[in-house]
Design a protein around this motif. Sequence first.
Motif, PDB file in Angstrom:
ATOM      1  N   THR A  93       0.846  -1.206   0.000  1.00  0.00           N
ATOM      2  CA  THR A  93       0.000   0.000   0.000  1.00  0.00           C
ATOM      3  C   THR A  93       0.873   1.244   0.000  1.00  0.00           C
ATOM      4  OG1 THR A  93      -1.730  -1.222   1.193  1.00  0.00           O
ATOM      5  CG2 THR A  93      -1.920   1.170   1.152  1.00  0.00           C
ATOM      6  N   ARG A  97       6.390   0.660  -1.721  1.00  0.00           N
ATOM      7  CA  ARG A  97       6.527   0.059  -3.042  1.00  0.00           C
ATOM      8  C   ARG A  97       6.942  -1.409  -2.908  1.00  0.00           C
ATOM      9  NH1 ARG A  97       9.899   4.922  -6.021  1.00  0.00           N
ATOM     10  NH2 ARG A  97      11.291   4.527  -4.245  1.00  0.00           N
ATOM     11  N   ASP A 115      -4.475  -3.308   1.289  1.00  0.00           N
ATOM     12  CA  ASP A 115      -4.458  -4.252   0.164  1.00  0.00           C
ATOM     13  C   ASP A 115      -4.641  -5.712   0.573  1.00  0.00           C
ATOM     14  OD1 ASP A 115      -1.842  -4.634   1.354  1.00  0.00           O
ATOM     15  OD2 ASP A 115      -1.258  -5.597  -0.530  1.00  0.00           O
ATOM     16  N   MET A 160      -6.170  -1.166  -2.958  1.00  0.00           N
ATOM     17  CA  MET A 160      -5.209  -1.223  -4.048  1.00  0.00           C
ATOM     18  C   MET A 160      -5.736  -2.157  -5.141  1.00  0.00           C
ATOM     19  SD  MET A 160      -3.116   0.858  -2.737  1.00  0.00           S
ATOM     20  CE  MET A 160      -1.869   0.820  -4.042  1.00  0.00           C
ATOM     21  N   ASN A 166       0.890  -0.289  -6.024  1.00  0.00           N
ATOM     22  CA  ASN A 166       1.692   0.442  -5.042  1.00  0.00           C
ATOM     23  C   ASN A 166       3.004   0.938  -5.645  1.00  0.00           C
ATOM     24  OD1 ASN A 166       2.248  -2.420  -5.128  1.00  0.00           O
ATOM     25  ND2 ASN A 166       3.616  -2.169  -3.375  1.00  0.00           N
TER      26      ASN A 166
END
Length: 270
Positions: A15, A18, A216, A233, A251
């Motif tokens: 989320t 990365r 997510d 996400m 993300n």
Amino acid sequence: MPASFRGVAFDLDGTLLRSDHSVSPEMRSLCSALTGQGLLVTLISSRPPRSVEQIAGSLGLQGPWAALNGAFVVGPGRTILDRSPLPEATVEHILARYGRDERISLNLYAGFDWIVQATDRRVRAEADIVGFPPTVDAGFSSRPAIEKLLVITDEGSSDNVRLAEELAALDDGIAVARSKDNYIEITRSKIDKGRALAFIAERRGLSAREMIAAGDGENDIPMLKACGLPIAMGHSPQPLKQAAELVVGSNDDDSLTDAIGRLFRAALAR
């Protein structure tokens, strides 16, 4: 987007972070801008407290923030605001039943401590993610009260869903959720990210409905249901998407950063 929204809560892995577990410059800038406007920016993660603390510090966030799937809440100056240990009898039962099962890796979390029986490949992979190694205690011979128990299985294992259901059926006093396909999170009953969001918001004189939340994983569903504007996400499982009002992209593409930036700019302009 009502002008009354006063903050945002982020899940971390998948989320805010990365895929390489870093924070993009754009997300870092967004968090700085929101806190500069006096808005609450908080992190609510299943990660261990030491890891959440490191990320919060890198973003200039003083707290409160939550770790261990909401079972451990920390405020400014490392003040422990809330902790919810698992029932000791339940921990003993799970360790007795699964402690020698080579299909899984058991991880115990007690406050800022992460304890394992041995450093296997699953544990090493988790250490690479969270940024520090666990304490090794063969047989879990000595341990304090445990806020969370994490069961890590092999990715893509056909046992993952069945094992989560099996663990959930062991005891009415626990909550079981999957943060990833092969991560099964066990906390005390009714202890989840939704409760943590409400607790953190209340510390700032807010309600959970005045917060935006983004996640997510299946363990983010309680947080999304508790907040005022739930965001999922694009790679989230379908149950999480169904709990969301807005679904963004990856993300890695800063679509979440862009969406939240636009929402708060609209609110602050009113």
